[in-house]
Design an enzyme around this catalytic site. Structure first.
Site, PDB file in Angstrom:
ATOM      1  N   LEU A 236       0.830  -1.211   0.000  1.00 44.44           N
ATOM      2  CA  LEU A 236       0.000   0.000   0.000  1.00 44.44           C
ATOM      3  C   LEU A 236       0.860   1.254   0.000  1.00 44.44           C
ATOM      4  O   LEU A 236       0.512   2.253  -0.622  1.00 44.44           O
ATOM      5  CB  LEU A 236      -0.917   0.018   1.227  1.00 44.44           C
ATOM      6  N   SER A 237       1.988   1.180   0.705  1.00 42.98           N
ATOM      7  CA  SER A 237       2.807   2.391   0.814  1.00 42.98           C
ATOM      8  C   SER A 237       3.550   2.672  -0.494  1.00 42.98           C
ATOM      9  O   SER A 237       3.973   3.790  -0.747  1.00 42.98           O
ATOM     10  CB  SER A 237       3.791   2.245   1.960  1.00 42.98           C
ATOM     11  N   LYS A 238       3.687   1.643  -1.328  1.00 45.18           N
ATOM     12  CA  LYS A 238       4.461   1.829  -2.572  1.00 45.18           C
ATOM     13  C   LYS A 238       3.677   2.609  -3.624  1.00 45.18           C
ATOM     14  O   LYS A 238       4.226   3.256  -4.485  1.00 45.18           O
ATOM     15  CB  LYS A 238       4.837   0.460  -3.160  1.00 45.18           C
ATOM     16  N   ARG A 239       2.330   2.503  -3.546  1.00 49.00           N
ATOM     17  CA  ARG A 239       1.579   3.112  -4.623  1.00 49.00           C
ATOM     18  C   ARG A 239       1.504   4.632  -4.474  1.00 49.00           C
ATOM     19  O   ARG A 239       1.671   5.178  -3.397  1.00 49.00           O
ATOM     20  CB  ARG A 239       0.178   2.505  -4.729  1.00 49.00           C
TER      21      ARG A 239
END
Ligand code: GLU
Length: 466
Positions: A236-239
């Protein structure tokens, strides 16, 4: 799962200003668990950090839950309204020798931590004030929990199984801060007791806190609820952008059923099934089928699930979601049979709610300009005559239905000797502005007789004068 007591679960977000997908999934798990077991789903707002929380942020929680269809039972509990209760219980624990006042300053604590780091590889409060019996007039202080020094804390997690930790490894955690505010760790137990919560389903990041909380339940002479810790969602944090409910609602135009269906599967499974109606989720969901392994967020899959839901949900639901989006585009509609027919046509092709609306705006407005690629492919020298013949045939249609519209197109094909595509594509470009649309006969039906004729004529004039 066999459950003895009537189920009461809660969702306890802190108002951060947006509903992170991880939190949304926690809410959904709790709601499904309550609905599956015929229990209650309570909403508690953890708003004791007054400086950071605004009412607008609280509203975001209400709006997100309502949009997701997760209705809560009874009144909302606000922690900020319960400060007196936290103090009362802290005082009781101090009087019983299960908690104590501590006057160690932040600087002293920092120094102790540093010193500890050098000798042992964990840092916790060194319990300087534990046996001092400091009274309420001791000056600036916090209230700490007197953690048992010996033995083990064990609980049987519905998802993770048995989890054990030595008391010796737990801290004398702070219950009340020096500004008088309760910590999460303390308030959560007081409130879960007050609300008679039977099951706590939340993210795995709270597993360590659970031991502290169980020790507190024991100190209060109470039975802890049953815990279930759901796995993390990776990726989630990568997007890009904020992985929040608001983002997926506004920017991607997802259906709540689409988002719910996707996030529930990020940590729970029912065989190999992928697509569920809300009723099926309520029927199948249980906490012991929550996965232990982390979920991996995949936006393409989310979009795919949403597309399946677009075709599955009732037209009533679809209408309820698209009407406000049409409104934003300046189109005021009522929910009637005509709209149902339009939605039936659009939902077969659209990927999301926003697309249903934007791709059908041609019904309400003539194109302002024509798509260049469509013009160069489909508007030729002889096109104006074809469009005008079509306009004439359409004008002669008596009963306004798709069969008659199709017959008008067929007559033009016969008269001109052209293949249907050579008529339909220029007509599409003329009517919609681009040579991409649902079936041309349906399109013409929706645009209406007079307006279709006007648009065909306008395109013919455009080609002749360019
Ligand atoms: N406010 C906490 C959070 O959002 C609640 C955790 C819990 O459910 O106990 O993480």
């Amino acid at each position: 799962m066999e459950i003895k007591r009537p189920v009461r679960v809660r969702f306890a977000p802190s108002p951060t200003g947006f509903m992170h997908l991880g939190n949304a999934r926690t809410a959904l798990f709790n709601w499904l668990f309550a609905r599956h077991h015929g229990g209650e789903f309570i909403l508690r707002i953890e708003d004791t950090d007054r400086e950071r929380h605004t009412e607008a942020a609280v509203q975001v929680i209400y709006d997100s839950l309502k949009w997701m269809g997760l209705n809560w039972d009874g009144p909302v509990l606000r922690q900020s309204e319960r400060l007196g209760i936290y103090h009362e219980i802290a005082e009781r624990l101090i009087a019983e020798g299960k908690a104590y006042r501590c006057t160690c300053t932040r600087e002293e604590l920092e120094a102790k931590k540093e010193a500890m780091k050098a000798t042992v590889n964990r840092t916790c409060y060194d319990r300087t004030c534990r046996e001092k019996n400091l009274g309420p007039d001791c000056g600036t202080h916090v209230v700490r929990f007197k953690m048992p020094l010996e033995g083990e804390s064990t609980f049987d997690d519905m998802v993770q199984g048995k989890i054990t930790k030595r008391y010796a490894d737990l801290d004398d955690f702070i219950m009340i801060r020096s500004d008088g505010m309760p910590t999460y760790q303390f308030a959560v137990v007081v409130d879960d007791l007050a609300l008679k919560i039977t099951h706590v389903i939340r993210g795995a990041d709270h597993i360590d806190n659970t031991h502290d909380q169980i020790a507190l339940y024991h100190a209060l002479g109470e039975e802890p609820p049953v815990f279930g810790h759901a796995p993390r969602i990776d990726g989630l944090s990568k997007r890009k952008g904020s992985p929040s409910v608001e983002y997926y609602r506004e920017e991607l135009g997802l259906l709540p059923e689409g988002l719910n269906n996707y996030i529930v599967r990020l940590g729970w499974s029912h065989g190999n099934d992928e697509i569920f109606t809300t009723e099926q989720l309520i029927e199948y969901f249980d906490a012991d089928a929550i996965n232990q392994a982390n979920g991996e967020f995949d936006e393409e899959k989310l979009k795919w699930v949403n597309e399946q839901q677009l075709r599955l949900v009732s037209l009533d639901k679809l209408a309820q979601h698209v009407l406000p989006i049409y409104e934003k585009h300046g189109v005021h509609l009522d929910h009637d049979e005509w709209l149902d027919k339009l939605l039936e046509m659009m939902r077969k092709r659209a990927h999301n709610l926003n697309e249903i609306v934007t791709d059908s705006l041609f019904v309400f407005r003539a194109p302002k300009s024509y798509d260049e690629a469509s013009v160069s492919r489909h508007f030729g020298e002889s096109t104006p005559d074809v469009l005008e013949s079509l306009a004439a045939e359409i004008s002669a249609v008596e009963t306004w239905d798709e069969a008659s519209i199709e017959a008008a197109f067929t007559r033009v094909a016969e008269m001109t000797g052209l293949k249907m595509g050579k008529i339909a594509q220029p007509a599409r470009t003329a009517i919609v502005g681009i040579a991409q649309s649902p079936g041309i006969y349906e399109v013409v039906w929706f645009v209406g007789k007079d307006e279709t004729i006007r648009r065909l004529q306008r395109a013919a004039d455009f080609i002749r004068t360019r």
